[in-house]
Scaffold this active site. Structure first.
Site, short mmCIF file in Angstrom:
data_model
loop_
_atom_site.label_atom_id
_atom_site.label_comp_id
_atom_site.label_asym_id
_atom_site.label_seq_id
_atom_site.Cartn_x
_atom_site.Cartn_y
_atom_site.Cartn_z
N GLY A 1 15.48 21.71 -33.86
CA GLY A 1 14.41 21.54 -32.88
C GLY A 1 13.07 21.84 -33.51
O GLY A 1 12.88 21.70 -34.72
N CYS A 2 12.15 22.29 -32.70
CA CYS A 2 10.79 22.58 -33.15
C CYS A 2 10.79 23.65 -34.24
O CYS A 2 11.39 24.70 -34.08
CB CYS A 2 9.97 23.05 -31.95
SG CYS A 2 8.31 23.59 -32.39
N PHE A 3 10.10 23.38 -35.34
CA PHE A 3 10.11 24.36 -36.43
C PHE A 3 9.32 25.61 -36.12
O PHE A 3 9.48 26.62 -36.78
CB PHE A 3 9.72 23.76 -37.78
CG PHE A 3 8.43 22.98 -37.86
CD1 PHE A 3 7.33 23.22 -37.07
CD2 PHE A 3 8.34 21.95 -38.79
CE1 PHE A 3 6.16 22.49 -37.19
CE2 PHE A 3 7.17 21.21 -38.93
CZ PHE A 3 6.08 21.48 -38.12
N TRP A 4 8.49 25.60 -35.09
CA TRP A 4 7.79 26.83 -34.70
C TRP A 4 8.83 27.86 -34.24
O TRP A 4 8.70 29.04 -34.52
CB TRP A 4 6.80 26.58 -33.57
CG TRP A 4 5.68 25.66 -33.90
CD1 TRP A 4 5.23 25.29 -35.14
CD2 TRP A 4 4.85 24.97 -32.98
NE1 TRP A 4 4.17 24.43 -35.03
CE2 TRP A 4 3.91 24.21 -33.71
CE3 TRP A 4 4.80 24.92 -31.59
CZ2 TRP A 4 2.94 23.42 -33.10
CZ3 TRP A 4 3.84 24.14 -30.98
CH2 TRP A 4 2.92 23.40 -31.74
N CYS A 5 9.86 27.39 -33.51
CA CYS A 5 10.92 28.29 -33.03
C CYS A 5 11.77 28.81 -34.19
O CYS A 5 11.98 30.02 -34.32
CB CYS A 5 11.83 27.56 -32.05
SG CYS A 5 11.07 27.11 -30.49
#
Length: 176
Positions: free
Chosen positions: A11-15
């Site tokens: 998923g989102c690489f920020w997470c």
């Protein structure tokens, strides 16, 4: 010190960046793009979903402190490996579940962990296992995104709960 590389897309690489930054033995976490056909893609191109790349994090870790197996187990604990090309509200192939293995040993380990998880799962796993292709670092403003933007709405609603979950489940830096 036995430093190794691991690359995960969940998923989102920020997470995923924020979660893996909590784990003892990880020396660096770098967001980026991998698995597509466009050289040096931009975030804007990734968001369009036409590059074939996934948002990933590349970890440098000390295998004497945290094992690759532990990292794979953490990866599976922090995202849904049964949803194809999406994690929550993030939809598209750029958010697919993928492990890019650096070595045949990593491939064997990840395959074993996946088989154990699949035996317990009610839904089939869709996580792709591939040998690591070229990794392209994300733009600087994506690095340490949660640390620098923790009050941003996406961070408070999506990233912060995952960070709290990993702190609770893996407070020692290793799966129980």
């Amino acid at each position: 010190m036995a430093l190794e590389i691991a690359t995960f897309g969940g998923g989102c690489f920020w997470c995923t960046e924020a979660v893996f930054q909590q784990i003892r033995g990880i020396k660096s976490v770098e967001p980026g793009y991998s698995g597509g056909q466009v050289d040096n893609p931009s975030y804007e191109q990734i968001c369009e979903g036409s590059t074939g790349h996934a948002e990933v994090v590349r970890l440098i870790f000390d295998n004497a402190v945290v094992s690759y197996k532990a990292l794979v187990e953490i990866f599976f604990a922090i995202h849904d490996p049964t949803t194809l090309n999406r994690q929550g509200g993030d939809v598209g192939t750029q958010y697919r579940s993928v492990i890019f293995c650096q070595t045949e040993q990593q491939m064997t380990c990840a395959t074993t962990v996946m088989a154990e998880l699949a035996a317990k799962s009610e839904k089939p796993l869709v996580t792709a296992l591939e040998m690591a292709p070229v990794f392209y670092p994300a733009e600087d403003y994506h690095h340490n995104y949660f640390k620098m933007n923790s009050r941003q709405r996406y961070c408070t609603l999506v990233v912060a709960p995952k960070v709290a979950q990993v702190r609770q489940l893996f407070s020692t830096g290793q799966p129980a």
